[in-house]
Design a protein around this motif. Structure first.
Motif, PDB file in Angstrom:
ATOM      1  N   LEU A 380       0.812  -1.218   0.000  1.00 34.78           N
ATOM      2  CA  LEU A 380       0.000   0.000   0.000  1.00 34.78           C
ATOM      3  C   LEU A 380       0.846   1.270   0.000  1.00 34.78           C
ATOM      4  O   LEU A 380       0.302   2.381  -0.071  1.00 34.78           O
ATOM      5  N   GLY A 381       2.144   1.125   0.092  1.00 31.19           N
ATOM      6  CA  GLY A 381       3.016   2.296   0.114  1.00 31.19           C
ATOM      7  C   GLY A 381       2.960   3.054   1.425  1.00 31.19           C
ATOM      8  O   GLY A 381       3.150   4.281   1.435  1.00 31.19           O
ATOM      9  N   LEU A 382       2.730   2.364   2.530  1.00 34.47           N
ATOM     10  CA  LEU A 382       2.681   2.981   3.852  1.00 34.47           C
ATOM     11  C   LEU A 382       4.065   2.952   4.490  1.00 34.47           C
ATOM     12  O   LEU A 382       4.802   1.968   4.353  1.00 34.47           O
ATOM     13  N   ARG A 383       4.394   4.005   5.202  1.00 29.26           N
ATOM     14  CA  ARG A 383       5.718   4.105   5.834  1.00 29.26           C
ATOM     15  C   ARG A 383       5.657   3.519   7.244  1.00 29.26           C
ATOM     16  O   ARG A 383       4.912   3.991   8.093  1.00 29.26           O
ATOM     17  N   GLU A 384       6.453   2.478   7.494  1.00 27.96           N
ATOM     18  CA  GLU A 384       6.455   1.834   8.797  1.00 27.96           C
ATOM     19  C   GLU A 384       7.327   2.597   9.795  1.00 27.96           C
ATOM     20  O   GLU A 384       8.417   3.078   9.458  1.00 27.96           O
ATOM     21  N   ALA A 385       6.826   2.700  11.020  1.00 29.37           N
ATOM     22  CA  ALA A 385       7.608   3.263  12.125  1.00 29.37           C
ATOM     23  C   ALA A 385       8.286   2.119  12.872  1.00 29.37           C
ATOM     24  O   ALA A 385       7.924   0.935  12.706  1.00 29.37           O
ATOM     25  N   LEU A 386       9.262   2.457  13.682  1.00 31.17           N
ATOM     26  CA  LEU A 386       9.915   1.426  14.480  1.00 31.17           C
ATOM     27  C   LEU A 386       8.913   0.832  15.462  1.00 31.17           C
ATOM     28  O   LEU A 386       8.203   1.564  16.150  1.00 31.17           O
ATOM     29  N   PRO A 387       8.802  -0.488  15.547  1.00 37.09           N
ATOM     30  CA  PRO A 387       7.846  -1.097  16.477  1.00 37.09           C
ATOM     31  C   PRO A 387       8.311  -0.965  17.923  1.00 37.09           C
ATOM     32  O   PRO A 387       9.491  -0.773  18.203  1.00 37.09           O
ATOM     33  N   THR A 388       7.338  -1.061  18.821  1.00 41.69           N
ATOM     34  CA  THR A 388       7.626  -1.106  20.254  1.00 41.69           C
ATOM     35  C   THR A 388       7.409  -2.526  20.736  1.00 41.69           C
ATOM     36  O   THR A 388       6.350  -3.111  20.491  1.00 41.69           O
ATOM     37  N   HIS A 389       8.396  -3.077  21.407  1.00 34.83           N
ATOM     38  CA  HIS A 389       8.332  -4.465  21.884  1.00 34.83           C
ATOM     39  C   HIS A 389       8.137  -4.433  23.397  1.00 34.83           C
ATOM     40  O   HIS A 389       8.887  -3.778  24.117  1.00 34.83           O
ATOM     41  N   ILE A 390       7.092  -5.135  23.880  1.00 36.93           N
ATOM     42  CA  ILE A 390       6.781  -5.108  25.305  1.00 36.93           C
ATOM     43  C   ILE A 390       6.277  -6.470  25.747  1.00 36.93           C
ATOM     44  O   ILE A 390       5.567  -7.165  25.010  1.00 36.93           O
ATOM     45  N   GLN A 391       6.652  -6.858  26.979  1.00 38.89           N
ATOM     46  CA  GLN A 391       6.093  -8.054  27.598  1.00 38.89           C
ATOM     47  C   GLN A 391       5.557  -7.659  28.963  1.00 38.89           C
ATOM     48  O   GLN A 391       6.257  -7.033  29.766  1.00 38.89           O
TER      49      GLN A 391
END
Length: 405
Positions: A380-391
Motif C-alpha cells: 500500500l506504500g505505507l511508511r512503517e515506524a519502528l515497532p515497540t516491543h513489550i512483555q
C-alpha cells in the motif's frame, strides 16, 4: 448590502434607545424569526416588509438578494453569540454589518441566579449533535451553559448525564427569559429534571457544587465487563496506553477502533482525548452491549458503534479517520488495512498489536500479524515506524506496530 442586526429578549414590549428606535422607524425591510415578528410587529413602520428566517436558510438569503439596500434583522440576545450575525458573515462576508446587541439568554440566566459567568463554558445544542456537550462532561467542566432545542431538552440532557454517571451537577433552567409575565427560573437536581417539561425557549446552566472527580488515567482492566469473562479478550492497560501513545491522538480528530471487543481502547481514547470523534467496529453482536455498559461505567458518551463485518460495512457516510487501531482482524489484516487505506487521511496512521512472531511460530503454523502488517505496508506504500516491543507479566510479548500514510 447593509444589515443592522438588533438583539432583543423575550420581552413583549421591548425598549430601545433613541438611536435604535430611529433606525427602526426609518426602516423598510425587516427580518427575523416568527417569535421576533410577534414581538416587533406593533413597532414596525407602516408598509414594512418582513422576511421570515426559516429553513432552508439559503432561501432566506435569496430573498435578501432582492433588496440591495438596508435590511434590519432582529435576533435573540447577542447576535454574535451563536446568533444570526454569524450566519450573515458566513454567507455574505463582504456585507456591511452593524450590531446592537442585548444580553444573551445565558447571561440573563446568570444574572437571575446572581452567578458569576466569566468561567462559564458554553455549549450549543440548538440544531447541533452531542459531541461538544459530551466533551465538556468528560473534561469535568465545573460550570456549563447549554443552549437547548426541542430535541435536546433539559430532561433529555439530564438523562444523558445520569446514564453516564455525571450526577454531581445541579441544573438551573431559565424559560422565556426577559418576559416579565412568562419568565421562569428553576434550580433542580438532575433526577428532578428528567421528570419536568419546560416551555420553549429555554436554556440552562449546569453547576458542580464541588470540584468534579478527577479523570482517571489508565483504566483498571478488572473494572471492565469482559467477553465471556475471558481476561485475554481485552487490551491490557499498559499496552493500551502505549497503543494510544503510538496513535498520537492528541493531534488527531477522527479515530477508528476496528475489532473493539470490550471497548477498552475506544473508551480509554475517549476519556483521555475527549475532542476525538471515536468510531468503533466489531463483528460480534454480543460486544455491542459490552461497550455500551463499559462506556456508561467509565463516563464516555458519544462513541459511534457499528456491529458487523468491517469489510462489509459501508463507511462512506463516516468522517474519514486520521488514526486507526486494528485490535482484531481474524487473519484478514491485509484486507482491512487496504480498506482503511482508501479513506485514511494523508498523514494518518494505522496501529495494531501483534504477538511476537517467535511465539506464533511455536504455537501455530499461521503467519504472524507482524508479517501480514509488513506486507500490507509494502503493497500500500505505507511508511512503517519502528515497532515497540513489550512483555507484560507472564503474558506473551507484544509488538506495537505503526505505519503512516
Amino acid at each position: 448590502m447593509k444589515f443592522t442586526v438588533i438583539g432583543i429578549t423575550d420581552a413583549p414590549q421591548p425598549f430601545f434607545p433613541p438611536e435604535v428606535k430611529g433606525i427602526i422607524d426609518d426602516g423598510r425591510v425587516f427580518s427575523g424569526g416568527k417569535r421576533h415578528h410577534e414581538i416587533m410587529a406593533p413597532l414596525l413602520p407602516e408598509g414594512a416588509q418582513w422576511i421570515d428566517i426559516t429553513a432552508p436558510i439559503d432561501a432566506v438569503f435569496e430573498q435578501y438578494a432582492h433588496h440591495d439596500g438596508h435590511i434590519i434583522v432582529f435576533a435573540s440576545g447577542d447576535p454574535l453569540f451563536f446568533g444570526f450575525a454569524n450566519t450573515i458573515k458566513r454567507k455574505l462576508p463582504e456585507a456591511d454589518v452593524v450590531l446592537y446587541p442585548s444580553f444573551n439568554s445565558l447571561q440573563i440566566l446568570a444574572h437571575r441566579l446572581v452567578m458569576p459567568y466569566h468561567d462559564l463554558r458554553v455549549v450549543s445544542l440548538t440544531g447541533r449533535p452531542w459531541p461538544a456537550f459530551d466533551q465538556a462532561l468528560i473534561e469535568r467542566t465545573r460550570k456549563i451553559g447549554v443552549l437547548t432545542d426541542r430535541e435536546h431538552t433539559p430532561a433529555t440532557i439530564a438523562q444523558r448525564m445520569l446514564d453516564y454517571g455525571y450526577n454531581y451537577y445541579t441544573m438551573h433552567v431559565g424559560v422565556h427569559l426577559g418576559n416579565p409575565t412568562r419568565e421562569q427560573v428553576v434550580s433542580l437536581t438532575l433526577e428532578e429534571a428528567t421528570r419536568k417539561v419546560f416551555d420553549h425557549p429555554n436554556c440552562l446552566i449546569l453547576s458542580a457544587g464541588e470540584m468534579p472527580p478527577a479523570r482517571p488515567f489508565g483504566l483498571p482492566d478488572q473494572q471492565f465487563d469482559l467477553l465471556n469473562n475471558r481476561e485475554k479478550m481485552i487490551t491490557k492497560m499498559p499496552i493500551r496506553l502505549l497503543t494510544l501513545q503510538a496513535l498520537g491522538l492528541s493531534a488527531r480528530h477522527v479515530f477508528w477502533d476496528i475489532g473493539f471487543c470490550t471497548g477498552s481502547v475506544s473508551i480509554e481514547a475517549r476519556l483521555q482525548f475527549p475532542h476525538l470523534q471515536v468510531v468503533a467496529f466489531e463483528i460480534r453482536r454480543e460486544c455491542e452491549e459490552l461497550i455500551c455498559h463499559n462506556s456508561r461505567r467509565f463516563g464516555t458518551p458519544g462513541i459511534d458503534v457499528h456491529i458487523g463485518d468491517f469489510l462489509q460495512t459501508d463507511t462512506a457516510h463516516l468522517l474519514r479517520p486520521d488514526a486507526v487501531f486494528i485490535g482484531g482482524h481474524g487473519g484478514r489484516l491485509k484486507e482491512i488495512m487496504a480498506k482503511v487505506h482508501q479513506v485514511l487521511q494523508p498523514g494518518g496512521c494505522i496501529v495494531t498489536n501483534s504477538v511476537s512472531s517467535a511465539v506464533v511460530q511455536q504455537m501455530t503454523d499461521r503467519r504472524s500479524s507482524k508479517d501480514l502488517f509488513h506486507e500490507a505496508c509494502q503493497e500500500l506504500g505505507l511508511r512503517e515506524a519502528l515497532p515497540t516491543h513489550i512483555q507484560l507479566n507472564d503474558y506473551n510479548p507484544i509488538d506495537i506496530l505503526k505505519c503512516v500514510k
